[in-house]
Design a protein around this motif. Structure first.
Motif, PDB file in Angstrom:
ATOM      1  N   LEU A  50      10.754  -1.061  -4.419  1.00 42.07           N
ATOM      2  CA  LEU A  50       9.536  -1.681  -3.913  1.00 42.07           C
ATOM      3  C   LEU A  50       8.381  -1.494  -4.892  1.00 42.07           C
ATOM      4  CD1 LEU A  50       7.945  -3.153  -1.736  1.00 42.07           C
ATOM      5  CD2 LEU A  50       7.622  -0.943  -0.606  1.00 42.07           C
ATOM      6  N   MET A  51       8.236  -0.287  -5.448  1.00 37.32           N
ATOM      7  CA  MET A  51       7.120  -0.011  -6.353  1.00 37.32           C
ATOM      8  C   MET A  51       7.185  -0.859  -7.625  1.00 37.32           C
ATOM      9  SD  MET A  51       6.417   4.079  -5.954  1.00 37.32           S
ATOM     10  CE  MET A  51       8.085   4.610  -6.267  1.00 37.32           C
ATOM     11  N   GLU A  52       8.372  -1.247  -8.043  1.00 40.91           N
ATOM     12  CA  GLU A  52       8.502  -2.083  -9.241  1.00 40.91           C
ATOM     13  C   GLU A  52       8.084  -3.524  -8.983  1.00 40.91           C
ATOM     14  OE1 GLU A  52      12.493  -1.494 -10.588  1.00 40.91           O
ATOM     15  OE2 GLU A  52      12.079   0.563 -11.234  1.00 40.91           O
ATOM     16  N   THR A  53       7.935  -3.908  -7.723  1.00 38.06           N
ATOM     17  CA  THR A  53       7.521  -5.279  -7.397  1.00 38.06           C
ATOM     18  C   THR A  53       6.066  -5.351  -6.944  1.00 38.06           C
ATOM     19  OG1 THR A  53       8.235  -5.136  -5.091  1.00 38.06           O
ATOM     20  CG2 THR A  53       9.876  -5.867  -6.705  1.00 38.06           C
ATOM     21  N   LEU A  54       5.349  -4.233  -7.030  1.00 38.33           N
ATOM     22  CA  LEU A  54       3.936  -4.206  -6.634  1.00 38.33           C
ATOM     23  C   LEU A  54       3.062  -4.007  -7.864  1.00 38.33           C
ATOM     24  CD1 LEU A  54       4.272  -2.003  -3.453  1.00 38.33           C
ATOM     25  CD2 LEU A  54       3.864  -4.460  -3.533  1.00 38.33           C
ATOM     26  N   ARG A  55       2.002  -4.779  -7.957  1.00 41.21           N
ATOM     27  CA  ARG A  55       1.104  -4.775  -9.113  1.00 41.21           C
ATOM     28  C   ARG A  55       0.020  -3.700  -8.961  1.00 41.21           C
ATOM     29  NH1 ARG A  55       0.268  -9.534 -11.823  1.00 41.21           N
ATOM     30  NH2 ARG A  55       0.906 -10.648  -9.949  1.00 41.21           N
ATOM     31  N   CYS A  56      -0.238  -2.993 -10.053  1.00 43.45           N
ATOM     32  CA  CYS A  56      -1.365  -2.057 -10.075  1.00 43.45           C
ATOM     33  C   CYS A  56      -2.645  -2.886 -10.129  1.00 43.45           C
ATOM     34  CB  CYS A  56      -1.275  -1.135 -11.292  1.00 43.45           C
ATOM     35  SG  CYS A  56      -2.728  -0.083 -11.493  1.00 43.45           S
ATOM     36  N   LEU A  57      -3.550  -2.658  -9.215  1.00 47.82           N
ATOM     37  CA  LEU A  57      -4.766  -3.453  -9.139  1.00 47.82           C
ATOM     38  C   LEU A  57      -5.760  -3.100 -10.235  1.00 47.82           C
ATOM     39  CD1 LEU A  57      -5.199  -3.434  -5.288  1.00 47.82           C
ATOM     40  CD2 LEU A  57      -4.267  -5.242  -6.719  1.00 47.82           C
ATOM     41  N   LYS A  58      -5.615  -1.930 -10.822  1.00 51.67           N
ATOM     42  CA  LYS A  58      -6.516  -1.541 -11.902  1.00 51.67           C
ATOM     43  C   LYS A  58      -5.980  -2.010 -13.252  1.00 51.67           C
ATOM     44  CE  LYS A  58      -9.231   2.296 -13.573  1.00 51.67           C
ATOM     45  NZ  LYS A  58      -9.533   3.698 -13.419  1.00 51.67           N
TER      46      LYS A  58
END
Length: 140
Positions: A50-58
């Protein structure tokens, strides 16, 4: 002259007071699950996927799995905490999208706000095909 000095003193005190919260944010310890994996290997694998498919907003060009930004650490903590509590990865994704918007996901879904992202490229391909068809038809 005295008024200018007084103004400069007030300005210096105000700037120092505004810098304290910023300094405190950088000195905060990371969330417990920001850099620690879950004990259950299946849950950790689900969290990692899951974490690999979520973008860092910063950072915006890295996933939260790859980013070292404090915000990405907080998001990793949230993902791992929710998965450890038994939530499904898609429920965690939905919660993060509701909280941060569609931009947080590398795999956006078609919705009222994202449909142009899917429709415009298709329309451009159709327009290019139409123009090409017209040019080839007029030459022959």
């Amino acid at each position: 002259m005295i008024a200018v000095r007084r103004f400069l003193k007030v300005l210096a005190v105000w700037l120092a007071a505004m810098a304290i919260p910023v300094a405190a944010q950088d000195s905060m310890p990371p969330a417990p699950y920001a850099y620690n994996q879950l004990a259950d290997p299946q849950q950790e694998a689900a969290a990692q996927d899951l974490m690999e498919t979520l973008r860092c907003l910063k950072c915006q060009s890295q996933s939260i799995a790859d980013s070292d930004a404090p915000m990405a650490g907080d998001m990793r903590h949230q993902v791992r905490t929710r998965i450890a509590a038994g939530e499904e990865p898609e429920a965690v994704r939905a919660w993060l999208v509701a909280r941060y918007g569609d931009y947080v996901s590398y795999a956006p879904t078609v919705s009222k706000t994202t449909w142009p992202l899917f429709a415009v490229p298709l329309l451009l391909v159709l327009l290019a095909g139409f123009i090409l068809w017209r040019r080839l038809r007029t030459r022959s």
